[in-house]
Design a protein around this motif. Structure first.
Motif, mmCIF file in Angstrom:
data_model
loop_
_atom_site.group_PDB
_atom_site.id
_atom_site.type_symbol
_atom_site.label_atom_id
_atom_site.label_comp_id
_atom_site.label_asym_id
_atom_site.label_seq_id
_atom_site.Cartn_x
_atom_site.Cartn_y
_atom_site.Cartn_z
ATOM 1 N N ALA A 6 0.575 -1.222 0.107
ATOM 2 C CA ALA A 6 0.098 0.133 -0.007
ATOM 3 C C ALA A 6 0.681 1.259 -0.164
ATOM 4 N N TRP A 7 2.041 1.146 0.653
ATOM 5 C CA TRP A 7 2.954 2.419 0.772
ATOM 6 C C TRP A 7 3.399 2.683 -0.737
ATOM 7 N N GLN A 8 3.850 1.737 -1.284
ATOM 8 C CA GLN A 8 4.381 1.905 -2.675
ATOM 9 C C GLN A 8 3.137 2.247 -3.671
ATOM 10 N N LEU A 9 1.978 1.890 -3.582
ATOM 11 C CA LEU A 9 0.792 2.151 -4.386
ATOM 12 C C LEU A 9 0.829 3.634 -4.080
ATOM 13 N N ALA A 10 0.537 4.286 -2.853
ATOM 14 C CA ALA A 10 0.204 5.482 -2.692
ATOM 15 C C ALA A 10 1.257 6.350 -3.240
ATOM 16 N N SER A 11 2.439 5.868 -3.366
ATOM 17 C CA SER A 11 3.529 6.640 -3.772
ATOM 18 C C SER A 11 3.395 6.829 -5.152
ATOM 19 N N SER A 12 2.942 5.713 -6.163
ATOM 20 C CA SER A 12 2.902 5.844 -7.474
ATOM 21 C C SER A 12 1.606 6.596 -7.872
ATOM 22 N N ILE A 13 0.490 6.708 -7.076
ATOM 23 C CA ILE A 13 -0.649 7.483 -7.197
ATOM 24 C C ILE A 13 -0.384 9.008 -7.067
ATOM 25 N N THR A 14 0.469 9.490 -6.031
ATOM 26 C CA THR A 14 0.491 10.840 -5.667
ATOM 27 C C THR A 14 1.494 11.312 -6.741
ATOM 28 N N LYS A 15 1.144 12.775 -6.872
ATOM 29 C CA LYS A 15 2.188 13.706 -7.754
ATOM 30 C C LYS A 15 3.175 14.375 -6.914
ATOM 31 N N ALA A 16 2.968 14.232 -5.367
ATOM 32 C CA ALA A 16 3.770 15.200 -4.658
ATOM 33 C C ALA A 16 5.306 14.752 -4.817
ATOM 34 N N ASP A 17 6.043 15.717 -4.589
ATOM 35 C CA ASP A 17 7.647 15.626 -4.781
ATOM 36 C C ASP A 17 8.037 14.664 -3.387
ATOM 37 N N PHE A 49 14.239 -3.047 5.550
ATOM 38 C CA PHE A 49 14.504 -3.925 4.276
ATOM 39 C C PHE A 49 13.846 -3.046 3.199
ATOM 40 N N PHE A 50 12.810 -2.382 3.532
ATOM 41 C CA PHE A 50 12.142 -1.420 2.492
ATOM 42 C C PHE A 50 13.209 -0.646 1.702
ATOM 43 N N VAL A 51 14.099 -0.171 2.530
ATOM 44 C CA VAL A 51 15.351 0.711 1.753
ATOM 45 C C VAL A 51 15.909 0.028 0.598
ATOM 46 N N ALA A 52 15.951 -1.325 0.753
ATOM 47 C CA ALA A 52 16.501 -2.052 -0.470
ATOM 48 C C ALA A 52 15.809 -2.052 -1.837
ATOM 49 N N THR A 53 14.503 -1.391 -1.614
ATOM 50 C CA THR A 53 13.694 -1.320 -2.897
ATOM 51 C C THR A 53 14.287 -0.142 -3.698
ATOM 52 N N ASP A 54 15.067 0.641 -3.321
ATOM 53 C CA ASP A 54 15.388 1.809 -4.098
ATOM 54 C C ASP A 54 16.784 1.114 -4.620
ATOM 55 N N SER A 55 16.762 1.071 -5.936
ATOM 56 C CA SER A 55 17.844 0.275 -6.468
ATOM 57 C C SER A 55 18.940 1.454 -7.187
ATOM 58 N N ALA A 56 18.536 2.679 -7.019
ATOM 59 C CA ALA A 56 19.348 3.767 -7.459
ATOM 60 C C ALA A 56 20.496 4.146 -6.630
ATOM 61 N N GLY A 61 14.835 -5.178 -5.179
ATOM 62 C CA GLY A 61 14.992 -3.685 -6.009
ATOM 63 C C GLY A 61 13.986 -3.266 -6.911
ATOM 64 N N ILE A 62 13.513 -2.173 -7.090
ATOM 65 C CA ILE A 62 12.548 -1.846 -7.858
ATOM 66 C C ILE A 62 13.119 -0.977 -9.038
ATOM 67 N N SER A 63 13.049 -1.213 -10.186
ATOM 68 C CA SER A 63 13.659 -0.235 -11.293
ATOM 69 C C SER A 63 12.678 0.620 -11.887
ATOM 70 N N ASP A 64 13.146 1.632 -12.671
ATOM 71 C CA ASP A 64 11.982 2.586 -13.240
ATOM 72 C C ASP A 64 11.218 1.987 -14.477
ATOM 73 N N THR A 65 11.736 0.886 -14.794
ATOM 74 C CA THR A 65 10.809 0.026 -15.838
ATOM 75 C C THR A 65 9.911 -0.865 -15.151
ATOM 76 N N ASP A 66 9.890 -0.998 -14.010
ATOM 77 C CA ASP A 66 8.816 -1.935 -13.266
ATOM 78 C C ASP A 66 7.562 -1.361 -13.534
ATOM 79 N N SER A 67 6.437 -2.241 -13.707
ATOM 80 C CA SER A 67 5.137 -1.742 -13.527
ATOM 81 C C SER A 67 4.779 -1.621 -12.229
ATOM 82 N N VAL A 68 3.815 -0.651 -12.024
ATOM 83 C CA VAL A 68 3.131 -0.421 -10.587
ATOM 84 C C VAL A 68 2.800 -1.635 -9.835
#
Length: 268
Positions: free
Chosen positions: A65-76, A207-214, A227-234
Motif C-alpha cells: 500500500a505504501w508503494q501504491l500510494a507513492s505511485s498515485i500521488t503527484k507530490a515530490d 528492508f524496504f530501503v533496499a527497494t531503492d535500486s538507484a 530492488g525496484i527499477s524505473d521500468t517496473d510496472s506499478v
C-alpha cells in the motif's frame, strides 16, 4: 440392570471453535482439547504460525500500500505531502489487511470473528503505522543526503522507524483504551511488548530501503531480491515493496521466535 461402559455425565464435550484474538490480532482457534498457540504453555515452534499470520495480514499489505500510494500521488518525494500520503496509504494497508484477513481466516476455519475487537486492534496498529510510514521517506532522504553507506541508511532507518512506530502505539493506547475494549491501557508489561514489536516493524522498514535500486546498488545486498527499477510496472513495484517489508519482519521475528523464552515474546 446396569450396563458397563464409560459414563459421559462428567465428561466435557468439546465446543465449537471460537476465535480468540490476541492483543496483536493473531487469531488463535481454540477448543477444549487444544490450547492456544504460543504463550506460557506453548513452545517456540508455536510462534511461527502467528508470525505467518502477521506477515500475510499486515506486513505485506503495508509495503504494497505504501508503494501504491507513492505511485498515485503527484507530490515530490521530498515534500511533507508525499510523506503524509504514503504513510496514510501504508496505514490503510494495515487496517484493511488485518480486517480482511481476519474475515477470511474465520470463514476458512469456520470460527466466529469478533469484529469489534478486530477493528479496534486494526485501528491500534494502523495508528502506529501512520507514524512509521510517514517518517520513512524523510528519514531515508536525510540519511541518503549525507551520502552514507547503504548499511548505515539501512540501520538508521531501522532505528528511526522503530521509535516512530512505538511512539504511535503508545499514543494510540492512551487515546483508545478508554473507549475500546480490545485496546489495553498503557502498562509496563505492554510497553515492553510494544517495543519488541516495534523492533520487528523497524526491520521491515529497513528492508524496504533496499527497494531503492538507484542508491549505492553495489552495496545493496537485497538489490536482486526486492530492488525496484524505473521500468517496473506499478503492480510489480507494489509486489516487491510488499515482499521487502514481509521479508524484513520475517527475518527479525524469526530471531525473536528462536531467542526469546516461551511466554516472553510479544507474539506469545
Amino acid at each position: 440392570m446396569t450396563t458397563s461402559g464409560r459414563s459421559t455425565a462428567n465428561v466435557a464435550v468439546p465446543s465449537k471453535q471460537s476465535a480468540k484474538l490476541s492483543p496483536w490480532g493473531v487469531s488463535h482457534p481454540t477448543t477444549a482439547l487444544a490450547p492456544p498457540r504460543g504463550g506460557a504453555t506453548g513452545s517456540k515452534l508455536d510462534r511461527f504460525g502467528p508470525t505467518v499470520d502477521v506477515i500475510l495480514s499486515k506486513l505485506f499489505p503495508a509495503g504494497f500500500a505504501w508503494q501504491l500510494a507513492s505511485s498515485i500521488t503527484k507530490a515530490d518525494p521530498s515534500s511533507a505531502s508525499f510523506a503524509l500520503t504514503t504513510g496514510l496509504g501504508e496505514a490503510t494497508g494495515v487496517l484493511g489487511g488485518h480486517i480482511l484477513y481476519s474475515i477470511i481466516q474465520g470463514a476458512m476455519t469456520k470460527t466466529s470473528v469478533d469484529m469489534d475487537s478486530t477493528i479496534q486492534t486494526a485501528a491500534l496498529l494502523a495508528t502506529g503505522t501512520i507514524c512509521s510510514g510517514c517518517s520513512w521517506q524523510p528519514v531515508v532522504n536525510a540519511l541518503q543526503s549525507m551520502d552514507l553507506p547503504f548499511y548505515a541508511v539501512f540501520a538508521g532507518t531501522w532505528i528511526a522507524c522503530t521509535f516512530a512506530f512505538n511512539f504511535g502505539l503508545r499514543v494510540a493506547r492512551n487515546l483508545y483504551s478508554a473507549s475500546m475494549d480490545a485496546v489495553e491501557e498503557p502498562t509496563f508489561d505492554n510497553g515492553k511488548s510494544d517495543f519488541h514489536l516495534s523492533l520487528t516493524i523497524g526491520a521491515a522498514t529497513a528492508f524496504f530501503v533496499a527497494t531503492d535500486s538507484a542508491y549505492k546498488p553495489a552495496e545493496n545486498f537485497l538489490l536482486n531480491v526486492v530492488g525496484i527499477s524505473d521500468t517496473d510496472s506499478v503492480i510489480k513495484a507494489c509486489l516487491l515493496a510488499g515482499l521487502s517489508t514481509a521479508l524484513g519482519f520475517g527475518v527479525a521475528q524469526t530471531l525473536f521466535n528462536i531467542l526469546f523464552p516461551v511466554g516472553k515474546c510479544w507474539i506469545d
